[in-house]
Design an enzyme around this catalytic site. Structure first.
Site, mmCIF file in Angstrom:
data_model
loop_
_atom_site.group_PDB
_atom_site.id
_atom_site.type_symbol
_atom_site.label_atom_id
_atom_site.label_comp_id
_atom_site.label_asym_id
_atom_site.label_seq_id
_atom_site.Cartn_x
_atom_site.Cartn_y
_atom_site.Cartn_z
ATOM 1 C CG LEU A 128 -27.245 43.222 32.861
ATOM 2 C CD1 LEU A 128 -28.109 42.244 32.050
ATOM 3 C CD2 LEU A 128 -28.074 44.502 32.670
ATOM 4 N N GLY B 170 -18.451 48.876 23.510
ATOM 5 C CA GLY B 170 -17.014 48.391 23.427
ATOM 6 C C GLY B 170 -17.060 46.746 23.359
ATOM 7 C CB SER C 147 -22.765 43.959 21.597
ATOM 8 O OG SER C 147 -21.529 43.412 21.911
ATOM 9 N N GLY D 107 -22.537 49.679 27.298
ATOM 10 C CA GLY D 107 -22.888 48.540 27.661
ATOM 11 C C GLY D 107 -22.661 48.672 29.204
ATOM 12 C CG HIS E 294 -15.623 45.050 26.955
ATOM 13 N ND1 HIS E 294 -15.536 46.488 26.875
ATOM 14 C CD2 HIS E 294 -14.069 44.592 26.953
ATOM 15 C CE1 HIS E 294 -14.366 46.665 26.619
ATOM 16 N NE2 HIS E 294 -13.464 45.757 26.614
ATOM 17 C CG ASP E 295 -22.709 40.938 26.258
ATOM 18 O OD1 ASP E 295 -23.868 41.620 26.443
ATOM 19 O OD2 ASP E 295 -22.741 39.572 26.328
ATOM 20 C CE1 TYR F 192 -18.053 41.862 35.841
ATOM 21 C CE2 TYR F 192 -18.287 40.651 37.770
ATOM 22 C CZ TYR F 192 -17.737 41.592 37.124
ATOM 23 O OH TYR F 192 -16.735 42.414 37.677
HETATM 24 C C1 LIG Z 1 -11.731 43.171 30.588
HETATM 25 C C2 LIG Z 1 -13.183 43.681 31.294
HETATM 26 C C3 LIG Z 1 -13.369 44.118 32.145
HETATM 27 C C4 LIG Z 1 -14.361 44.674 32.803
HETATM 28 N N1 LIG Z 1 -14.214 45.298 34.004
HETATM 29 C C5 LIG Z 1 -15.474 45.717 34.432
HETATM 30 C C6 LIG Z 1 -15.669 46.478 35.694
HETATM 31 O O1 LIG Z 1 -14.609 46.844 36.269
HETATM 32 N N2 LIG Z 1 -16.715 46.885 36.316
HETATM 33 C C7 LIG Z 1 -17.993 46.623 35.658
HETATM 34 O O2 LIG Z 1 -18.847 47.155 35.865
HETATM 35 N N3 LIG Z 1 -17.921 45.671 34.456
HETATM 36 C C8 LIG Z 1 -16.780 45.361 33.819
HETATM 37 N N4 LIG Z 1 -16.852 44.565 32.695
HETATM 38 C C9 LIG Z 1 -18.041 44.241 32.014
HETATM 39 C C10 LIG Z 1 -18.494 45.355 31.178
HETATM 40 O O3 LIG Z 1 -18.754 46.317 31.915
HETATM 41 C C11 LIG Z 1 -19.633 44.646 30.556
HETATM 42 O O4 LIG Z 1 -19.430 43.813 29.565
HETATM 43 C C12 LIG Z 1 -20.428 45.828 29.763
HETATM 44 O O5 LIG Z 1 -21.840 45.141 29.270
HETATM 45 C C13 LIG Z 1 -19.545 46.209 28.437
HETATM 46 O O6 LIG Z 1 -20.090 47.169 27.897
HETATM 47 P P1 LIG Z 1 -19.606 47.284 26.314
HETATM 48 O O7 LIG Z 1 -20.279 48.639 25.734
HETATM 49 O O8 LIG Z 1 -18.232 47.254 26.375
HETATM 50 O O9 LIG Z 1 -20.127 46.114 25.698
HETATM 51 P P2 LIG Z 1 -20.981 45.683 24.478
HETATM 52 O O10 LIG Z 1 -20.751 44.179 24.096
HETATM 53 O O11 LIG Z 1 -20.868 46.768 23.346
HETATM 54 O O12 LIG Z 1 -22.432 46.061 25.119
HETATM 55 C C14 LIG Z 1 -22.994 45.164 25.967
HETATM 56 C C15 LIG Z 1 -24.500 45.160 26.065
HETATM 57 O O13 LIG Z 1 -24.808 46.663 26.142
HETATM 58 C C16 LIG Z 1 -25.712 47.000 25.166
HETATM 59 N N5 LIG Z 1 -25.320 48.289 24.427
HETATM 60 C C17 LIG Z 1 -23.977 48.573 23.958
HETATM 61 N N6 LIG Z 1 -24.060 49.959 23.497
HETATM 62 C C18 LIG Z 1 -25.248 50.307 23.779
HETATM 63 C C19 LIG Z 1 -25.664 51.576 23.581
HETATM 64 N N7 LIG Z 1 -25.055 52.479 23.135
HETATM 65 N N8 LIG Z 1 -27.045 51.593 23.845
HETATM 66 C C20 LIG Z 1 -27.831 50.776 24.193
HETATM 67 N N9 LIG Z 1 -27.467 49.275 24.416
HETATM 68 C C21 LIG Z 1 -26.173 49.174 24.280
HETATM 69 C C22 LIG Z 1 -25.177 45.913 23.991
HETATM 70 O O14 LIG Z 1 -26.257 45.641 22.824
HETATM 71 C C23 LIG Z 1 -25.057 44.525 24.947
HETATM 72 O O15 LIG Z 1 -26.192 43.832 25.389
HETATM 73 C C24 LIG Z 1 -15.542 44.059 32.226
HETATM 74 C C25 LIG Z 1 -15.508 43.554 31.035
HETATM 75 C C26 LIG Z 1 -14.128 43.153 30.448
HETATM 76 C C27 LIG Z 1 -14.419 42.251 29.295
#
Ligand SMILES: Cc1cc2nc3c(=O)[nH]c(=O)nc-3n(C[C@H](O)[C@H](O)[C@H](O)COP(=O)(O)OP(=O)(O)OC[C@H]3O[C@@H](n4cnc5c(N)ncnc54)[C@H](O)[C@@H]3O)c2cc1C
Length: 466
Positions: A406, A107, A115, A154, A109-110, A408
């Site tokens: 983690l 996503g 990422s 993530g 969102h890190d 955050y």
């Molecule tokens: C607007 C917003 C709202 C949020 N609300 C919440 C909430 O309600 N609850 C909560 O718990 N968190 C919340 N978060 C935090 C969010 O869960 C974390 O930022 C999470 O890491 C996002 O995952 P992602 O896949 O979008 O991010 P990415 O940036 O894609 O990945 C985050 C981390 O996970 C790793 N990763 C991603 N995909 C994979 C994969 N397929 N296999 C292995 N590793 C992978 C990446 O390398 C990186 O280290 C929020 C964040 C934002 C920006």
């Protein structure tokens, strides 16, 4: 179900149609990577290098923190927008043989951009094309691909929580299977990866262990109508919002609140009944009546921000809260989320998953500082302000270790440590904050499944050999 999904990932066969630009030197690691990739994968338009006109569009597509969207931010050598498991397998194999690191993005969102940003040479495996959701109502389960709208990769692997956390625990407490590509490009499910690795990816951060393609979730029951409220209370220039969600009727909620939190003075007119799906829009602050299709829209636009977290074990004295408000006002752009724990969260053992913050926590704080001006001066000032606020809170939050969530992600944890400290000691610092005693088990699993530390990034789990 598992077997079907595995074979569907494996079976995709698309024509090779890769245009390799002449601008890439014929013996560069990237060129070698691209040649290797074309030999190992049936790829069609999944690779973007800086020579492609859409490279920046794809790179910025999932990049929530605008701090990393500057011309000087280091860019990947290439982005592989994987469409199936074979693309992930080929990327791992070819990155490994050419000594290129990978970053995995679902996503985007890190909070620290781990990422999609790094100072080393890297390629991104981007999961946005692997995004289906299959629901089995009879079994009450669902397979959710890592690139599904929320960015499940993530979110789940970092121990993601939702608004029913106090009733049902975290997402990871409800994951019953997963499909991962490991450092040897093997595709594994829960049975073939074994319980240790399955434990590690449910909260330990997936990117230290492999690329997770898909997750199987146990669905939970919700009543046909839930009750939500968002009660606003102002104190001079500070606004407090008490936001709640109850899996039951307004009448029952009102009587419970009257009993346990009469100071809130919650009224019938503050409460709204709606099906669970509509509560997702409510939490996004969408006006009542917003069409449900809105949940399919990509997340909020990217912003400049710095976030930090803390865990609170004891009530914070009223006088400290007053001082905290005053400090926040100085910064102008900060808000805090106080996220109550207890309920189901305190019943689950801290060692059940890598996410350790269970019994004994009253609530989690997220300090969220966001601003508009993207100049380096402004970024520096706001990041410093976030550090100051967190420093102010030191006596009132967890210590030894100072716990952090983690999801955050905070690059400050383990930073500015004396140079004679080993990489492992740095990792232990952030590892203990995020995982407490589970850090050691994560290191053991990592050492077993990825002894060469291929899946590494700025805050990954180290192997024992550092
Ligand atoms: C607007 C917003 C709202 C949020 N609300 C919440 C909430 O309600 N609850 C909560 O718990 N968190 C919340 N978060 C935090 C969010 O869960 C974390 O930022 C999470 O890491 C996002 O995952 P992602 O896949 O979008 O991010 P990415 O940036 O894609 O990945 C985050 C981390 O996970 C790793 N990763 C991603 N995909 C994979 C994969 N397929 N296999 C292995 N590793 C992978 C990446 O390398 C990186 O280290 C929020 C964040 C934002 C920006």
């Amino acid at each position: 179900m598992t077997t079907m999904r595995k074979s569907s990932f494996l079976l995709t066969a698309l024509t090779i149609l890769m245009s390799i630009s002449t601008a890439i030197s014929s013996h560069s690691p990237l060129q070698n990577f691209l040649t290797c990739f074309s030999h190992n994968s049936h790829a069609s338009k999944v690779i973007y290098t800086p020579n492609n006109t859409s490279f920046l569009t794809i790179l910025n597509k999932k990049m929530y923190n605008k701090k990393f969207q500057t011309p000087t931010t280091p860019k990947p050598l290439a982005i592989i927008a994987a469409k199936d498991a074979s693309h992930v397998q080929a990327t791992i194999k070819c990155a490994k043989s050419n000594n290129i690191q990978i970053r995995i993005r679902s996503g985007g969102h890190d909070y620290e951009g781990y990422s999609y940003v790094s100072d080393v040479s890297f390629v991104i495996i981007d999961m946005f094309n692997i995004n289906s959701v299959d629901i089995n109502l009879q079994e009450e389960t669902a397979w959710v691909d890592s690139g599904a709208t929320l960015g499940a990769g993530g979110h789940f692997s970092g121990g993601g929580y939702g608004n029913m956390m106090r009733k049902y625990g975290l997402s990871v407490d409800n994951i019953i299977d997963a499909i991962i590509v490991d450092a040897n490009s093997n595709i594994l499910d829960r049975k073939s990866m074994g319980e240790d690795l399955f434990w590690a990816i449910r909260g330990g951060g997936g990117a230290s262990f492999g690329v997770i393609l898909s997750w199987k979730l146990k669905l939970v029951q919700v009543p046909s109508q839930l009750t939500v409220f968002n009660v606003k209370r102002s104190k001079k220039v500070v606004q407090l919002n008490f936001i709640g969600q109850f899996l039951g009727t307004t009448e029952r909620l009102l009587s419970l609140i009257k009993e346990s939190f009469p100071e809130l003075n919650l009224k019938n007119s503050d409460c709204f009944s709606m099906p669970w799906i509509n509560t997702t829009l409510f939490w996004y602050d969408k006006p009542f009546g917003t069409p449900l299709e809105e949940v399919l829209v990509e997340g909020p636009p990217s912003i400049y921000f710095k976030s930090k977290s803390d865990y609170v074990k004891n009530p914070i004295p009223k006088v400290v809260i007053e001082s905290l408000w005053k400090k926040m006002i100085e910064g102008e752009t900060m808000y805090m989320d106080w996220n109550p724990y207890g309920g189901r969260m305190k019943e689950i053992l801290p060692s059940q998953t890598p996410f350790p913050h269970r019994a004994g926590n009253l609530f989690k704080i997220q300090y969220f500082n966001r601003w508009i001006d993207g100049s380096p001066e402004s970024i520096g000032r706001h990041v410093n302000f976030s550090r100051l606020i967190q420093k102010f809170m030191t006596p009132y939050v967890s210590s030894s270790p100072r716990e952090a969530f983690l999801n955050y992600r905070d690059a400050d944890i383990g930073a500015n440590i004396p140079s004679n400290i080993t990489k492992f000691d740095i990792a232990r610092t952030y590892g203990r904050s995020y995982f407490k005693a589970n850090f050691e088990r994560l290191v053991s699993v990592k050492t077993k499944v990825d002894p060469d530390d291929f899946f590494r990034y700025e805050q990954s789990i180290p192997t024992k050999t550092y």
